[in-house]
Design a protein around this motif. Structure first.
Motif, PDB file in Angstrom:
ATOM      1  N   HIS A 164     -36.998 -14.777  18.998  1.00  0.00           N
ATOM      2  CA  HIS A 164     -36.744 -16.178  18.644  1.00  0.00           C
ATOM      3  C   HIS A 164     -37.245 -17.146  19.716  1.00  0.00           C
ATOM      4  O   HIS A 164     -36.467 -17.903  20.300  1.00  0.00           O
TER       5      HIS A 164
ATOM      6  N   ASP B 248     -41.366  -9.936  13.028  1.00  0.00           N
ATOM      7  CA  ASP B 248     -39.910 -10.001  13.157  1.00  0.00           C
ATOM      8  C   ASP B 248     -39.489  -9.190  14.387  1.00  0.00           C
ATOM      9  O   ASP B 248     -40.248  -8.387  14.918  1.00  0.00           O
TER      10      ASP B 248
ATOM     11  N   GLN C 277     -40.847 -15.173  14.611  1.00  0.00           N
ATOM     12  CA  GLN C 277     -39.514 -14.663  14.896  1.00  0.00           C
ATOM     13  C   GLN C 277     -39.419 -13.969  16.246  1.00  0.00           C
ATOM     14  O   GLN C 277     -38.372 -13.962  16.862  1.00  0.00           O
TER      15      GLN C 277
END
Length: 89
Positions: free
Chosen positions: A78, A48, A2
């Protein structure tokens, strides 16, 4: 993956200390530690986005305490899937 966080320093010892702090500060996993040359070391973690951001900030604080030389830091939220091919997993 992520997010990817990178912290680059001059010197292996302070880079390892930063990595330890980053992994303790947030739920991240080390994916690589690159020794580039001229004493430059880059620590790369994944997790994340919020965890990686917190880890990189915590890692940067190590340099203000130890007096080590922070060269650069970055968080890539991302990342493109092919970016993982650049790291030794």
């Amino acid at each position: 993956m992520q997010a990817i966080g990178l912290v680059e320093t001059r010197g292996l010892v302070v880079a390892i200390e930063a990595l330890d702090t980053m992994c303790k500060a947030a739920n991240v996993r080390m994916i690589d530690l690159k020794r580039v040359g001229s004493g430059l070391v880059t620590v790369i973690v994944e997790g994340d986005v919020a965890a990686v951001t917190a880890a990189v900030e915590a890692g940067k604080q190590v340099y203000t305490v130890t007096g080590g030389e922070l060269v650069s830091s970055n968080v890539i939220p991302h990342p493109h899937p092919e970016l993982a091919l650049a790291f030794t997993l």
